[in-house]
Design an enzyme around this catalytic site. Sequence first.
Site, PDB file in Angstrom:
ATOM      1  N   LYS A   1       0.909  -1.059   0.065  1.00 33.38           N
ATOM      2  CA  LYS A   1      -0.313  -0.037  -0.066  1.00 33.38           C
ATOM      3  C   LYS A   1       0.857   1.394  -0.430  1.00 33.38           C
ATOM      4  CE  LYS A   1      -1.707   2.788   2.615  1.00 33.38           C
ATOM      5  NZ  LYS A   1      -1.600   3.628   2.316  1.00 33.38           N
TER       6      LYS A   1
ATOM      7  N   CYS B   1      13.784  11.652   6.164  1.00 30.43           N
ATOM      8  CA  CYS B   1      13.666  10.867   7.966  1.00 30.43           C
ATOM      9  C   CYS B   1      14.616  11.171   8.159  1.00 30.43           C
ATOM     10  CB  CYS B   1      13.099   9.135   7.702  1.00 30.43           C
ATOM     11  SG  CYS B   1      14.057   8.084   6.349  1.00 30.43           S
TER      12      CYS B   1
ATOM     13  N   GLU C   1       9.904  15.760  15.292  1.00 26.24           N
ATOM     14  CA  GLU C   1      10.750  15.840  14.402  1.00 26.24           C
ATOM     15  C   GLU C   1      10.309  16.646  13.682  1.00 26.24           C
ATOM     16  OE1 GLU C   1       9.753  12.188  11.613  1.00 26.24           O
ATOM     17  OE2 GLU C   1      10.825  12.129  10.377  1.00 26.24           O
TER      18      GLU C   1
ATOM     19  N   GLY D   1       7.083   4.832   7.959  1.00 25.01           N
ATOM     20  CA  GLY D   1       6.670   5.626   7.909  1.00 25.01           C
ATOM     21  C   GLY D   1       6.753   6.419   9.654  1.00 25.01           C
ATOM     22  N   SER D   2       5.861   6.913  10.092  1.00 25.09           N
ATOM     23  CA  SER D   2       5.946   7.930  11.518  1.00 25.09           C
ATOM     24  C   SER D   2       5.771   6.522  12.480  1.00 25.09           C
ATOM     25  CB  SER D   2       5.134   8.420  11.879  1.00 25.09           C
ATOM     26  OG  SER D   2       3.351   7.909  11.638  1.00 25.09           O
TER      27      SER D   2
ATOM     28  N   GLU E   1      10.700   0.791   9.711  1.00 26.22           N
ATOM     29  CA  GLU E   1      12.066   1.741   9.292  1.00 26.22           C
ATOM     30  C   GLU E   1      10.561   3.010   9.398  1.00 26.22           C
ATOM     31  OE1 GLU E   1      15.049   2.234   8.229  1.00 26.22           O
ATOM     32  OE2 GLU E   1      15.542   0.158   7.235  1.00 26.22           O
TER      33      GLU E   1
HETATM   34  P1  NAP Z   1       3.167   7.983   8.042  1.00 23.20           P
HETATM   35  O1  NAP Z   1       1.619   8.603   7.872  1.00 23.20           O
HETATM   36  O2  NAP Z   1       2.927   7.196   8.973  1.00 23.20           O
HETATM   37  O3  NAP Z   1       2.209   7.220   6.817  1.00 23.20           O
HETATM   38  C1  NAP Z   1       3.238   6.461   6.667  1.00 23.20           C
HETATM   39  C2  NAP Z   1       2.597   4.940   5.790  1.00 23.20           C
HETATM   40  O4  NAP Z   1       1.659   4.594   6.547  1.00 23.20           O
HETATM   41  C3  NAP Z   1       1.057   5.856   4.380  1.00 23.20           C
HETATM   42  O5  NAP Z   1       1.530   5.063   3.841  1.00 23.20           O
HETATM   43  C4  NAP Z   1       0.574   6.133   5.228  1.00 23.20           C
HETATM   44  O6  NAP Z   1      -1.127   5.746   4.239  1.00 23.20           O
HETATM   45  C5  NAP Z   1      -0.043   5.239   5.955  1.00 23.20           C
HETATM   46  N1  NAP Z   1      -0.731   4.867   7.242  1.00 23.20           N
HETATM   47  C6  NAP Z   1      -1.149   5.856   7.985  1.00 23.20           C
HETATM   48  N2  NAP Z   1      -1.899   5.529   8.598  1.00 23.20           N
HETATM   49  C7  NAP Z   1      -1.952   4.360   8.822  1.00 23.20           C
HETATM   50  C8  NAP Z   1      -2.895   3.236  10.033  1.00 23.20           C
HETATM   51  N3  NAP Z   1      -3.915   3.395  10.672  1.00 23.20           N
HETATM   52  N4  NAP Z   1      -3.001   1.776   9.640  1.00 23.20           N
HETATM   53  C9  NAP Z   1      -2.191   1.174   8.288  1.00 23.20           C
HETATM   54  N5  NAP Z   1      -1.379   2.720   7.165  1.00 23.20           N
HETATM   55  C10 NAP Z   1      -1.199   3.723   8.095  1.00 23.20           C
HETATM   56  O7  NAP Z   1       4.232   8.738   7.998  1.00 23.20           O
HETATM   57  P2  NAP Z   1       4.439   9.630   6.076  1.00 23.20           P
HETATM   58  O8  NAP Z   1       3.176  11.086   7.132  1.00 23.20           O
HETATM   59  O9  NAP Z   1       3.656   9.610   5.313  1.00 23.20           O
HETATM   60  O10 NAP Z   1       5.544   9.690   5.753  1.00 23.20           O
HETATM   61  C11 NAP Z   1       6.955  10.651   7.630  1.00 23.20           C
HETATM   62  C12 NAP Z   1       7.606  10.020   8.165  1.00 23.20           C
HETATM   63  O11 NAP Z   1       8.076   8.806   7.798  1.00 23.20           O
HETATM   64  C13 NAP Z   1       8.553   9.917   9.351  1.00 23.20           C
HETATM   65  O12 NAP Z   1       8.187  10.457  10.362  1.00 23.20           O
HETATM   66  C14 NAP Z   1       9.737   9.714   8.759  1.00 23.20           C
HETATM   67  O13 NAP Z   1      10.682  10.184   9.311  1.00 23.20           O
HETATM   68  C15 NAP Z   1       9.623   8.466   8.313  1.00 23.20           C
HETATM   69  N6  NAP Z   1       9.937   7.841   7.471  1.00 23.20           N
HETATM   70  C16 NAP Z   1      10.913   6.568   8.122  1.00 23.20           C
HETATM   71  C17 NAP Z   1      12.009   6.103   6.631  1.00 23.20           C
HETATM   72  C18 NAP Z   1      13.310   5.282   7.426  1.00 23.20           C
HETATM   73  O14 NAP Z   1      13.393   4.742   6.440  1.00 23.20           O
HETATM   74  N7  NAP Z   1      13.249   5.428   8.367  1.00 23.20           N
HETATM   75  C19 NAP Z   1      12.164   6.613   5.401  1.00 23.20           C
HETATM   76  C20 NAP Z   1      10.782   7.504   5.308  1.00 23.20           C
HETATM   77  C21 NAP Z   1      10.169   8.634   5.831  1.00 23.20           C
HETATM   78  P3  NAP Z   1      -2.075   7.439   3.871  1.00 23.20           P
HETATM   79  O15 NAP Z   1      -0.352   8.119   3.546  1.00 23.20           O
HETATM   80  O16 NAP Z   1      -2.230   6.758   2.579  1.00 23.20           O
HETATM   81  O17 NAP Z   1      -2.695   8.141   5.203  1.00 23.20           O
END
Ligand code: NAP
Length: 495
Positions: A192, A302, A399, A246-247, A268
């Site tokens: 997804k 990130c 963050e 993601g977060s 991650e």
């Molecule tokens: P996010 O809100 O956690 O979303 C990440 C993914 O999870 C998206 O596909 C999102 O879908 C989905 N998601 C959200 N709520 C969910 C739930 N309840 N159940 C299942 N899936 C769910 O993060 P983001 O704002 O997209 O990305 C930013 C974050 O990612 C930052 O914290 C960043 O540091 C982290 N990140 C980490 C790395 C690493 O390698 N460590 C790399 C890149 C980013 P939708 O977007 O469709 O809502």
Amino acid sequence: MTLANKKTAVSTAHIKLNDPFLLKTDAYIDGGWIKGAKRFNVTNPATGELLAEVADLGADETTQAVEVAHKAWPQWRDMIASDRANLLRRWYDLQLEHKDDLAMLMTCEQGKPLAQAKGEVVYGANYTEWYAEESKRSYGDTMPSNDPDKRIVVIKQSVGVVGAITPWNFPHAMITRKISPALAAGCTVVIKPSEETPLTALALMELANRAGIPAGVINMITTSDAKAVGGVLTSNPLVRKISFTGSTAVGKLLMKQSADTVKKISLELGGNGAFIVFDDANLENAAQDLCTLKFSNAGQVCTNANRVYVQDGVYEAFTKLFKEKVAALKMGNGLQEATQMGPVINQKAIDKIDSLVKDAVQDGAKVIHGGQVSDLGALFYLPTILADVTEKMRIRTEEIFGPVAPLYRFKTEEEVIAAANDTPYGLANYLYSESVTRQWKVGEALESGIISVNTTKYGAVQAPFGGYKESGLGREGGKYGLEEFLETKFMMVQL
Ligand code: NAP
């Protein structure tokens, strides 16, 4: 290219592609394009224009995709590794062949400048190439037996169906960094992508299809209901592995949800990285690298420098140099060639960044550059430098995920190591010093999965990427990334 692909091609005035059939707006299950009953809008953050209406699937289609992936698994798993490698290699070649179109889709839906988008496509494709090769090296072990009539062998086997969820900030690389090792290991996948950036993701599915990766091996669910799709992926017993980027908040939730079916899991997650400039650093290099790192992808990275620690003796000189470089940055629509920094992803991101800046200023920080939304448009936040930031401010612990560089002053090595480690996160830290002793001492003392010394260009597909503490579990990249998708089986054989 199949006839079906031709029928589903959509042309849009906003995205100019060399190959218009790469603009896919339907989800991808069992090698076919699924329209679904509903659609959601994808917009360009630089202009607000509607780019596409994408299939909005839910729990039922996700369950169906999991079953499809489970059915496709035995044949994929049992294929000889070099055949899987050839298919992955073809997918890699197609990603590079269509680099410009993939980058165009990415810039339109995500906002990053075209040059950065092209860089991401190459970086992402390199994972596919590397795992095409590594798929042939999923080695086991033998060990001396404890009985002369028995033999001990350890073999590696694919985990099974993988549920993968990826973010919007790197819409290409976060997908290939998961799918490529999963496929190399012999797993099948239901993935997804983020609702914000499904177009790059779907174009990758089109290329996987053209590469000849069999139906059902990769399935992509596009959705505006992440919770419903995540619920199925984490609870369905046929899914044996969750791989999430993601977060930290969502990562924790998925980990809890996966507990009942005891899935293998890699996460991650977010970061709160320190960028440390010592008195003996090459200040010119440190200032230039910080400027490039901090404002690349409008700060939505990130591994970004969330906290910049500068040693007392060079604080003023470094700040002056850094400010000169930031002032020269060109912000604008990522499609314009001169642009070095684009918009942030959405209004929620602007609100968070602005509130962190306002809070810091209210508590005594000084804005020495930027500090507000630009007149280029609602989602353009000026590259910002805050001085006199203290350890008590909200911006210190959260963050930022935006183009804001908070500067902190420190006196001693011990003090800065303690400050840098004083966070639940542990993804990446940077240090600038000309002393080899200090590079090792501080590098070993910092608690993070990635330490970057006198450079910010740590990206390498053969190296392990991942975090300590609440920045995650497991690693992506290199031999470590393949291991995440393998089970270890020990066989005792009586002669
Ligand atoms: P996010 O809100 O956690 O979303 C990440 C993914 O999870 C998206 O596909 C999102 O879908 C989905 N998601 C959200 N709520 C969910 C739930 N309840 N159940 C299942 N899936 C769910 O993060 P983001 O704002 O997209 O990305 C930013 C974050 O990612 C930052 O914290 C960043 O540091 C982290 N990140 C980490 C790395 C690493 O390698 N460590 C790399 C890149 C980013 P939708 O977007 O469709 O809502």
